[in-house]
Scaffold this active site. Sequence first.
Site, PDB file in Angstrom:
ATOM      1  N   GLU A  78      40.659  40.673  38.925  1.00 58.87           N
ATOM      2  CA  GLU A  78      39.785  41.790  38.992  1.00 58.87           C
ATOM      3  C   GLU A  78      38.399  41.374  39.176  1.00 58.87           C
ATOM      4  O   GLU A  78      37.181  40.875  39.403  1.00 58.87           O
ATOM      5  CB  GLU A  78      40.169  43.004  38.748  1.00 58.87           C
ATOM      6  CG  GLU A  78      39.248  44.117  39.285  1.00 58.87           C
ATOM      7  CD  GLU A  78      38.784  45.195  37.955  1.00 58.87           C
ATOM      8  OE1 GLU A  78      37.515  45.256  37.662  1.00 58.87           O
ATOM      9  OE2 GLU A  78      39.661  45.667  37.757  1.00 58.87           O
ATOM     10  N   HIS A  79      37.508  41.248  37.165  1.00 59.57           N
ATOM     11  CA  HIS A  79      36.442  40.612  36.663  1.00 59.57           C
ATOM     12  C   HIS A  79      36.362  38.942  37.426  1.00 59.57           C
ATOM     13  O   HIS A  79      34.537  39.586  37.742  1.00 59.57           O
ATOM     14  CB  HIS A  79      36.335  40.984  35.297  1.00 59.57           C
ATOM     15  CG  HIS A  79      35.928  41.606  34.729  1.00 59.57           C
ATOM     16  ND1 HIS A  79      35.680  41.598  33.805  1.00 59.57           N
ATOM     17  CD2 HIS A  79      36.480  43.029  34.384  1.00 59.57           C
ATOM     18  CE1 HIS A  79      34.855  43.123  33.760  1.00 59.57           C
ATOM     19  NE2 HIS A  79      36.265  43.929  34.105  1.00 59.57           N
ATOM     20  N   GLU A 138      35.175  44.082  26.627  1.00 56.23           N
ATOM     21  CA  GLU A 138      35.165  45.449  26.373  1.00 56.23           C
ATOM     22  C   GLU A 138      36.595  45.684  26.017  1.00 56.23           C
ATOM     23  O   GLU A 138      37.245  47.120  25.547  1.00 56.23           O
ATOM     24  CB  GLU A 138      36.118  45.741  28.453  1.00 56.23           C
ATOM     25  CG  GLU A 138      36.970  46.386  29.309  1.00 56.23           C
ATOM     26  CD  GLU A 138      36.714  46.023  30.757  1.00 56.23           C
ATOM     27  OE1 GLU A 138      37.206  47.222  31.613  1.00 56.23           O
ATOM     28  OE2 GLU A 138      35.846  45.339  30.400  1.00 56.23           O
ATOM     29  N   HIS A 189      43.819  42.809  35.146  1.00 57.44           N
ATOM     30  CA  HIS A 189      42.286  42.939  35.282  1.00 57.44           C
ATOM     31  C   HIS A 189      41.367  41.556  35.101  1.00 57.44           C
ATOM     32  O   HIS A 189      40.118  41.766  35.402  1.00 57.44           O
ATOM     33  CB  HIS A 189      42.409  43.652  34.037  1.00 57.44           C
ATOM     34  CG  HIS A 189      41.462  43.668  33.353  1.00 57.44           C
ATOM     35  ND1 HIS A 189      40.382  43.014  32.744  1.00 57.44           N
ATOM     36  CD2 HIS A 189      40.339  45.256  33.645  1.00 57.44           C
ATOM     37  CE1 HIS A 189      39.226  44.420  32.497  1.00 57.44           C
ATOM     38  NE2 HIS A 189      39.340  45.053  33.108  1.00 57.44           N
TER      39      HIS A 189
END
Length: 427
Positions: A70-71, A143, A67
């Site tokens: 991905e960012h 997040e 993740h």
Amino acid sequence: MQIIENDKIKEKVYVKKLENGLTIMFMPKKNTMKKFMIFGTNYGSIDNKFVVPGENREVEVPNGVAHYLEHKLFEQENGTNSLDILTALGVNANAYTTNDHTAYLFEATENFYEALDELMDYVQHPYFTDENVEKERGIIGQEIMMYDDTPEWKVYLNTLRCMYKDNPINIDITGTKETIAQITKETLYDCYNTFYHPSNMAIVVCGDFEAEEIFKEIEKRLIKDVKNQAEIKRIYPKEQKEIVKDYMEEKMEVSIPLFTIGIKDDVECLSSKEMIKRHISIQILLSLLIGKSSTLYNKLYEENLLQSAPAMDYEFSKNYGYVLIQGQSNIPQKVKEMLITEIEKLKTEGINEEDFNRTKKMLYADYVKTYNSIDDIATNLLMNFFKGIGSFDYIEEFSTLGLQDVEFVLNEVFNKDKIVLSVINKK
């Protein structure tokens, strides 16, 4: 180039596997304004332990790296952010990370090739520095806090933790504040160089194009002279067949308690064909057991135990599978008890053939409708490709699925000793 056609739904997919190992799939949709493109890698949150291809080096990375990566891919060396550039082009761009794959996508009515330039550029050119990796830590930390405060996410994650002891499916996709604190630019490059090789990736395009044209446009935007890579060796712990616990409860700010009933499945050694049959059978069984037109749902509704039909799903990959039933109830334990009673009743009395045929037709119609949506087409093609499932395999298995197949799955999967309940109660 291979052309795969299905006469039942009058659709075709063009498939091309390049020398570097990348698979490109294209489904034409004539006379549609929208165009959809998705670029994915067979790499998700569960892939946190692996052997680097061509080496004997075993690597274990902190939870949340897929993740995090991905960012970070959106940030470019020139200081721009590719998501901002895509938005300025007027396209709807996004990315997501799941347990088993990561994807970058956009939907456009115009400026398609300009958006294609940008997406293929940033996915193929990572730029990680100590500074920009550190900067992202705070953003992802926020997040994580947001997910921690979301009852729907917590009730789902706790369900997985009730079912799985060692399988990394039970970890949060985003990781924790502690695990992301250990991520460095070296960690990201290790994972990028391992999992973002063309042989581990696929592209799907859907829209009004000519096959030769779109393949040519994609190929000319690919990095040339990419070295071949050995197969990635992923290391997963051996998971016990039993559940961890049958109940977990947490208190949060909710008006009505949320619940998720989970059923742990053992998918080890199943072929892709068997998995599809299992998936369709479970959808049929869920509809018969507690779907909107079922006897049990109407009883739960009349007794005020459910205010609306529960959400139902079956999630699976190569090393996990589980049934989910999610809803709101003031007495979730009672819902679980009544569901188990209904399961045992169905096992004893058998499935009515008329009910089976009606439900199967209804689900088949719903599945065929997904071919009207270019984003559903593309995301499903990508997801299924990484699971080893062909473009029209579901359509074919629907036609061969029989009542005996569904009764087998009922007895094989819906066992009360594999059923868990996760609840988020009112504070």
